[in-house]
Design a protein around this motif. Structure first.
Motif, PDB file in Angstrom:
ATOM      1  N   GLU A  91      30.637  34.706  23.191  1.00 52.48           N
ATOM      2  CA  GLU A  91      31.016  33.388  23.729  1.00 52.48           C
ATOM      3  C   GLU A  91      32.350  33.495  24.474  1.00 52.48           C
ATOM      4  O   GLU A  91      33.305  32.776  24.172  1.00 52.48           O
ATOM      5  N   LEU A  92      32.374  34.402  25.433  1.00 53.50           N
ATOM      6  CA  LEU A  92      33.616  34.700  26.131  1.00 53.50           C
ATOM      7  C   LEU A  92      34.269  33.446  26.700  1.00 53.50           C
ATOM      8  O   LEU A  92      33.603  32.553  27.246  1.00 53.50           O
ATOM      9  N   GLN A  93      35.581  33.433  26.578  1.00 55.51           N
ATOM     10  CA  GLN A  93      36.380  32.352  27.142  1.00 55.51           C
ATOM     11  C   GLN A  93      37.386  32.961  28.119  1.00 55.51           C
ATOM     12  O   GLN A  93      37.719  34.150  28.031  1.00 55.51           O
ATOM     13  N   MET A  94      37.864  32.132  29.021  1.00 58.39           N
ATOM     14  CA  MET A  94      38.823  32.621  30.019  1.00 58.39           C
ATOM     15  C   MET A  94      40.037  33.247  29.340  1.00 58.39           C
ATOM     16  O   MET A  94      40.597  34.243  29.817  1.00 58.39           O
ATOM     17  N   LYS A  95      40.419  32.704  28.210  1.00 62.18           N
ATOM     18  CA  LYS A  95      41.615  33.191  27.523  1.00 62.18           C
ATOM     19  C   LYS A  95      41.425  34.592  26.922  1.00 62.18           C
ATOM     20  O   LYS A  95      42.379  35.211  26.476  1.00 62.18           O
ATOM     21  N   ASP A  96      40.169  35.070  26.917  1.00 65.81           N
ATOM     22  CA  ASP A  96      39.911  36.424  26.416  1.00 65.81           C
ATOM     23  C   ASP A  96      40.275  37.487  27.454  1.00 65.81           C
ATOM     24  O   ASP A  96      40.255  38.685  27.147  1.00 65.81           O
ATOM     25  N   GLU A 102      38.082  49.242  32.773  1.00 67.47           N
ATOM     26  CA  GLU A 102      37.895  47.820  33.115  1.00 67.47           C
ATOM     27  C   GLU A 102      36.489  47.364  32.754  1.00 67.47           C
ATOM     28  O   GLU A 102      35.533  48.130  32.832  1.00 67.47           O
ATOM     29  N   VAL A 103      36.395  46.117  32.377  1.00 63.12           N
ATOM     30  CA  VAL A 103      35.107  45.467  32.149  1.00 63.12           C
ATOM     31  C   VAL A 103      35.217  44.047  32.687  1.00 63.12           C
ATOM     32  O   VAL A 103      36.254  43.397  32.486  1.00 63.12           O
ATOM     33  N   THR A 104      34.178  43.591  33.364  1.00 66.44           N
ATOM     34  CA  THR A 104      34.148  42.225  33.878  1.00 66.44           C
ATOM     35  C   THR A 104      32.937  41.502  33.303  1.00 66.44           C
ATOM     36  O   THR A 104      31.857  42.073  33.223  1.00 66.44           O
ATOM     37  N   ALA A 105      33.116  40.257  32.891  1.00 72.44           N
ATOM     38  CA  ALA A 105      32.017  39.466  32.345  1.00 72.44           C
ATOM     39  C   ALA A 105      32.258  38.000  32.683  1.00 72.44           C
ATOM     40  O   ALA A 105      33.361  37.614  33.081  1.00 72.44           O
ATOM     41  N   VAL A 106      31.231  37.190  32.500  1.00 69.30           N
ATOM     42  CA  VAL A 106      31.356  35.765  32.803  1.00 69.30           C
ATOM     43  C   VAL A 106      31.577  34.968  31.526  1.00 69.30           C
ATOM     44  O   VAL A 106      31.219  35.394  30.421  1.00 69.30           O
ATOM     45  N   GLU A 107      32.152  33.833  31.704  1.00 71.49           N
ATOM     46  CA  GLU A 107      32.398  32.922  30.588  1.00 71.49           C
ATOM     47  C   GLU A 107      31.115  32.651  29.829  1.00 71.49           C
ATOM     48  O   GLU A 107      30.051  32.461  30.438  1.00 71.49           O
TER      49      GLU A 107
END
Lengths: 110, 115
Positions: free
Chosen positions: A77-82, A9-14
């Protein structure tokens, strides 16, 4: 045989950048691929590296170091859809199958 | 663009029954693969066909068989179903001429539930 290891698992912000690592052990090496899979969906091919270095495709890049048996997928440029699972994969011996890693589940937070 | 078509999308069977899953690869793709994916797991390779001949075999139970027909569509036959066979079954196709790392194009899968 082939084995691949990647974080579960990996967690990141938008808007952030995230790197998903993959180390592999193969009896022969023919390249490293990356696939994305959303919950309940089909795996989708993202990128492939046969030679050392960085391959860029839009917001996604993939890197390979054959001497280190290591690669990574870089998402910018992470997006929620990623938010999805990401699998590294290698061809099996003979070339008529693809072996997947256990997958890294990416959570993108607002 | 045409994609890999799988049918049915959902299938519910009872233990010891049989099931047949169908796959229509992308036109002109010469290699078809079957994968099984349990919840939270990676796709597990079952079997592949190149030009209608079996090309590789993975962890496919003896209760399962598959074939590829003259029109290149493929069927996965599953007999004596067990509860543990409940999973998503994906078919994928690729073009061998693209090399070992030709991208796999996956269908939307068949969700099999064995009760």
């Amino acid at each position: 045989g082939q084995s691949l290891e990647q974080p579960s698992e990996v967690t990141a912000v938008e808007g952030a950048i995230v790197q998903i690592n993959c180390t592999y052990q193969t009896s022969g090496f023919y390249g490293l691929s990356w696939y994305q899979q959303h919950d309940g969906g089909a795996p989708t091919f993202l990128s492939y590296n046969a030679l050392d270095g960085l391959e860029e495709t839009g917001r996604f890049s993939s890197f390979l170091s054959r001497s280190d048996s290591y690669g990574y997928l870089l998402l910018q440029e992470l997006q929620m859809k990623d938010s999805a699972s990401y699998f590294c994969a290698v061809p099996g011996a003979g070339g008529f199958k693809t072996i997947f890693g256990a997958g890294t589940r990416l959570f993108v937070k607002a | 663009a045409a994609g890999v078509i799988q049918s049915p999308r959902h299938l519910i069977k009872e233990k010891r029954e049989t099931a047949t899953l169908k796959c229509y690869p992308i036109p002109r793709h010469d290699t078809v693969y079957w994968y099984q994916q349990g919840p939270g797991q990676d796709p597990q390779f079952l079997i592949s066909f190149y030009e209608k001949m079996q090309s590789d075999k993975g962890s496919i139970p003896d209760r399962f068989s598959a074939q590829q027909f003259s029109d290149y569509h493929s069927e996965l036959n599953m007999s004596s179903l067990e509860l543990g066979d409940s999973a998503l079954y994906f078919c994928a196709s690729s073009l061998r001429a693209g090399g070992r790392n030709s991208p796999l194009h996956f269908g939307n899968g068949t969700r099999l539930t064995v009760t």
